[in-house]
Scaffold this motif. Structure first.
Motif, PDB file in Angstrom:
ATOM      1  N   ILE A   8       6.208   6.256   3.301  1.00 47.94           N
ATOM      2  CA  ILE A   8       7.017   7.413   2.808  1.00 47.94           C
ATOM      3  C   ILE A   8       6.292   8.664   3.039  1.00 47.94           C
ATOM      4  CG2 ILE A   8       7.730   8.647   1.017  1.00 47.94           C
ATOM      5  CD1 ILE A   8       9.075   6.070   1.241  1.00 47.94           C
TER       6      ILE A   8
ATOM      7  N   ALA B 160      14.941   7.929  -8.539  1.00 40.26           N
ATOM      8  CA  ALA B 160      13.624   7.219  -8.470  1.00 40.26           C
ATOM      9  C   ALA B 160      13.300   6.196  -9.442  1.00 40.26           C
ATOM     10  CB  ALA B 160      12.485   8.454  -8.692  1.00 40.26           C
TER      11      ALA B 160
ATOM     12  N   PHE C 129      14.150   3.025  -7.527  1.00 38.62           N
ATOM     13  CA  PHE C 129      13.383   2.333  -6.422  1.00 38.62           C
ATOM     14  C   PHE C 129      12.292   1.747  -7.419  1.00 38.62           C
ATOM     15  CE2 PHE C 129      13.984   6.555  -4.118  1.00 38.62           C
ATOM     16  CZ  PHE C 129      14.888   5.867  -3.205  1.00 38.62           C
TER      17      PHE C 129
ATOM     18  N   TYR D 209      11.052  -2.009  -6.930  1.00 35.52           N
ATOM     19  CA  TYR D 209       9.772  -2.276  -6.576  1.00 35.52           C
ATOM     20  C   TYR D 209       8.964  -2.913  -7.441  1.00 35.52           C
ATOM     21  CZ  TYR D 209       5.080  -1.616  -4.862  1.00 35.52           C
ATOM     22  OH  TYR D 209       3.983  -1.987  -4.236  1.00 35.52           O
TER      23      TYR D 209
ATOM     24  N   LEU E  53      10.732  -1.682  -1.252  1.00 36.08           N
ATOM     25  CA  LEU E  53      11.135  -0.206  -1.358  1.00 36.08           C
ATOM     26  C   LEU E  53      12.540  -0.251  -0.799  1.00 36.08           C
ATOM     27  CD1 LEU E  53      10.521   2.553  -2.490  1.00 36.08           C
ATOM     28  CD2 LEU E  53       9.396   3.061  -0.271  1.00 36.08           C
TER      29      LEU E  53
ATOM     30  N   PHE F 172      15.293   1.187   0.805  1.00 38.48           N
ATOM     31  CA  PHE F 172      15.849   2.334   1.600  1.00 38.48           C
ATOM     32  C   PHE F 172      17.190   2.244   1.914  1.00 38.48           C
ATOM     33  CE2 PHE F 172      11.426   2.319   3.287  1.00 38.48           C
ATOM     34  CZ  PHE F 172      11.275   3.652   3.390  1.00 38.48           C
TER      35      PHE F 172
ATOM     36  N   THR G 112      11.042  -3.529   4.856  1.00 39.16           N
ATOM     37  CA  THR G 112      11.471  -2.245   5.007  1.00 39.16           C
ATOM     38  C   THR G 112      12.615  -1.977   5.901  1.00 39.16           C
ATOM     39  OG1 THR G 112       9.414  -1.462   4.363  1.00 39.16           O
ATOM     40  CG2 THR G 112      10.896   0.220   5.531  1.00 39.16           C
TER      41      THR G 112
ATOM     42  N   PHE H  16      17.446  10.974  -0.310  1.00 35.34           N
ATOM     43  CA  PHE H  16      16.208  10.732   0.236  1.00 35.34           C
ATOM     44  C   PHE H  16      15.016  11.775  -0.492  1.00 35.34           C
ATOM     45  CE2 PHE H  16      15.421   8.689   4.493  1.00 35.34           C
ATOM     46  CZ  PHE H  16      16.602   8.049   4.387  1.00 35.34           C
TER      47      PHE H  16
ATOM     48  N   PHE I  51      12.854   9.780  -2.665  1.00 35.12           N
ATOM     49  CA  PHE I  51      11.517   9.199  -2.401  1.00 35.12           C
ATOM     50  C   PHE I  51      10.171   9.650  -2.618  1.00 35.12           C
ATOM     51  CE2 PHE I  51      14.537   6.708   0.874  1.00 35.12           C
ATOM     52  CZ  PHE I  51      14.081   5.558   0.511  1.00 35.12           C
TER      53      PHE I  51
ATOM     54  N   LEU J  59       4.457   4.421  -7.365  1.00 37.17           N
ATOM     55  CA  LEU J  59       5.558   3.638  -7.337  1.00 37.17           C
ATOM     56  C   LEU J  59       5.746   2.775  -8.342  1.00 37.17           C
ATOM     57  CD1 LEU J  59       7.721   3.473  -5.176  1.00 37.17           C
ATOM     58  CD2 LEU J  59       6.186   2.181  -3.727  1.00 37.17           C
TER      59      LEU J  59
ATOM     60  N   TYR K  48       8.700  16.879   0.051  1.00 31.73           N
ATOM     61  CA  TYR K  48       7.720  16.367   1.157  1.00 31.73           C
ATOM     62  C   TYR K  48       6.530  16.785   0.956  1.00 31.73           C
ATOM     63  CZ  TYR K  48      11.994  13.734   2.283  1.00 31.73           C
ATOM     64  OH  TYR K  48      13.179  13.192   2.421  1.00 31.73           O
TER      65      TYR K  48
END
Lengths: 327, 296
Positions: A90, B22, B25, B29, B35, B37, B94, B222, B225, B233, B273
């Motif tokens: 990521i 989230a 996810f 997980y 994970l 996608f 992935t 996205f 993530f 995670l 990010y």
């Protein structure tokens, strides 16, 4: 296509051999492609979107672009070396998004949203464009794409041999040890952090070269050309080809890059496909379905990819030969 | 001050939606070490089903069907695809979810085309003002629904036998299996819940101030993530915290964009990010994630 093969080999070193998941390959391709344009391109002051170019000889530009990509890989390695597994995946995904933003912001270098044209490659006075000098081999005129094809071939073979030599030697063993168990590797005297950084460096240099060839092939690049889809394609190549296999990476690259063209060529004769824009399934969409499905099926049924299939075929034929051999 | 509060509240609302995604996810997980996608594709799918059914069956029935449909697709993909390849390489898993994502999004993008579909939320595009702080009704309802759902989920983790099983399976899969926990069932329920949450988040993400359902909904998803990663995670608390941090940061940077031009235009898109990378440099396992310990 050979550009893709080089990039796939590079990503495979990182993901297949060292076991570091990276979704950031598109970023390193962008660094390579755009810095080649910046180094070797001419400045363009005209128009609403001026950009600068240093006008260096293309070969020097290519080498430096690969160097800059390697540098970008090294700069990321403080983050890369600390993170593991999906976190790294990521983080590298983030790098692609941040990278596109940065490249769009430095529009003097990248041409911004509009992109910039890619300077023709030339080597000792021989240019890789449509003419100049005219070149005929066996009565076939060698135009830009034929010339680039052979340039790519030569570079890809070089990269293939280098990757083979590296991975079969001491560094390759060290990297596989890091993948299988970091503790065991470090106990055996492998400097884990440094090898991971080196794998990142090598992989990003391969990606940089791949980016240069990609840019040469499409003729005009913008930061958006290197979106996350590119990273996904490269991952698909190495998984289809077989993780950790250099030859498999090349085969996977050939498959993924050729698929849309092949489907486009035969679109008329495949039932259910229609021209783009008519509402039906166009061939580029069919290609996306096909390789999405191919990736899933390959992982479920042949987890070792094309390289694994080749290996088991070889085993079968060897066994058959051994059985038939007179005793 | 009131503008700041506006940005903050809007950020919290966006963040609570990120937290919903989230959480999807994180529970996937925890249950199956994948994970996912394809989550963006699940969002798109949920929104698409709701948008198509809403004119004929009404909004609430459409939402219910949308949630069930998305949960069903998630369940089927877990059963048919991912439960077969548990031991595969991380890169393979992935890319497999990416392959699924590619198939679903290509198909839905083709169906949606360039039109903007409306999900027909009955609360419309109204704006609520409290003492100068304004927020769209949609976003206000989003906060309430998201927090109710997250509260229910946290209670489920704590008090239901599935929650206990999930935590046990995440802690030590082998030991959990030896204690008679059926991991297949834990995994299946996790995927169903994650799919449902994705559909709920899609309802609010396509409401005002967003014009409606467009294929780029997947890109918006996205941003969840980094939310899941920076929280850690394997931590549900982390997903909540990460979602809120990312949402607030994005909203603040978008709000004060005019005075932040040195970062380049449209920086708010990459804020999630950037925040994630900063956090990861300091804490490689995220804020609440468990650190990997090595014993030799």
């Amino acid at each position: 296509m050979f550009g893709a093969a080089i990039g796939a080999i590079g990503l495979n070193i990182l993901v297949g051999t060292t076991g570091q998941l990276s979704l950031g390959h598109a970023f390193f391709l962008a660094v390579g492609g755009i810095s080649y344009c910046w180094l070797s391109g001419e400045s363009n002051d005209a128009g609403a979107h001026p950009y600068v170019g240093l006008g260096l000889p293309p070969l020097l530009g290519m080498v430096l672009a690969v160097g800059i990509s390697g540098l970008a890989g090294l700069l990321f390695s403080p983050i890369g070396a600390r993170l593991k597994g999906l976190y790294l995946g990521i983080a590298s995904l983030g790098m692609v998004f941040v990278g596109i933003h940065v490249f769009n912001s430095v529009d003097q270098v990248s041409g911004g949203h509009n992109g910039r044209t890619v300077p023709e490659f030339s080597l000792f006075g021989f240019t890789f464009d449509d003419s100049d000098p005219e070149l005929y081999v066996l009565n076939v005129e060698f135009e830009k794409f034929e010339r680039l094809w052979y340039l790519g071939l030569v570079l890809a073979v070089g990269c293939y041999l280098f990757a083979r030599a590296t991975l079969n030697g001491r560094p390759g063993r060290a990297l596989r040890a890091v993948r299988d168990s970091e503790i065991a590797a470090s106990v055996n005297g492998v400097n884990v952090t440094s090898y991971r950084a080196k794998a990142f460096l090598l992989s990003s240099m391969y990606a940089g070269l791949s980016g240069v060839l990609f840019a040469l092939a499409i003729g005009s690049v913008a930061p958006e050309s290197f979106a996350i889809e590119i990273s996904v394609q490269y991952l698909a190549m190495i998984v289809l080809g077989g993780l950790g296999s250099v030859g498999g990476a090349c085969a996977g690259a050939a498959f993924v890059t050729a698929l849309p063209y092949v489907l486009g060529e035969y679109a008329a004769s495949i039932p259910g496909l229609s021209e783009p824009g008519t509402g039906g399934v166009s061939y580029s969409e069919a290609a996306r379905y096909a390789y999405g499905a191919a990736v899933i099926l390959v992982i479920i049924f042949w987890p070792t990819g094309l390289a694994g299939i080749a290996r088991s075929l070889k085993l079968v034929s060897m066994r058959r030969a051994a059985r038939n051999a007179p005793t | 001050m009131t503008t700041f509060l506006s940005f903050l509240i809007n950020g919290l609302s966006l963040g609570s939606l990120y937290a919903l995604i989230a959480l999807g996810f994180v529970i996937i997980y925890k249950a199956s070490e994948i994970l996912n996608f394809a989550h963006g594709a699940f969002l798109l799918l949920g929104a698409y089903v709701i948008a198509r059914l809403e004119p004929s069956v009404g909004f609430f029935a459409a939402v219910a069907i949308g949630i069930v449909a998305t949960a069903l697709v998630a369940f089927v993909s877990e059963r048919v695809l991912f439960s077969r390849v548990r031991s595969a390489h991380m890169a393979s898993l992935t890319i497999m979810t990416l392959g699924l994502d590619l198939i679903i999004t290509t198909d839905l993008t083709r169906r949606i085309g360039s039109s903007v579909l409306s999900l027909g939320q009955p609360w419309g595009a109204g704006v609520v003002r409290v003492g100068g702080v304004s927020i769209s009704e949609n976003r206000l309802i989003a906060i309430v629904v998201a927090f109710v759902l997250i509260g229910l989920l946290f209670a489920a983790f704590r008090f239901t036998s599935w929650g206990v099983a999930l935590r046990a399976a995440a802690e030590d899969g082998e030991a959990a299996a030896l204690m008679g926990i059926r991991q297949a069932r834990v995994g299946a329920v996790a995927w169903i819940i994650a799919g449902g949450l994705a559909a709920v988040a899609a309802v609010f993400l396509t409401g005002s101030p967003t014009p409606g359902l467009e294929p780029n909904l997947r890109t918006i998803a996205f941003a969840a993530f980094p939310a899941a990663i920076l929280g850690g995670l394997d931590s549900t608390t982390g997903a909540l915290a990460g979602g809120l941090i990312v949402g607030v940061a994005e909203s603040l940077f978008a709000g004060y964009n005019a005075s932040l031009t040195f970062l380049g235009g449209g920086f708010s898109v990459v804020v999630p990010y950037a925040v994630m990378m900063l956090v990861l440099v300091a804490r490689p396992a995220g804020l609440f994630g468990t650190k990997e310990l090595h014993r030799v």
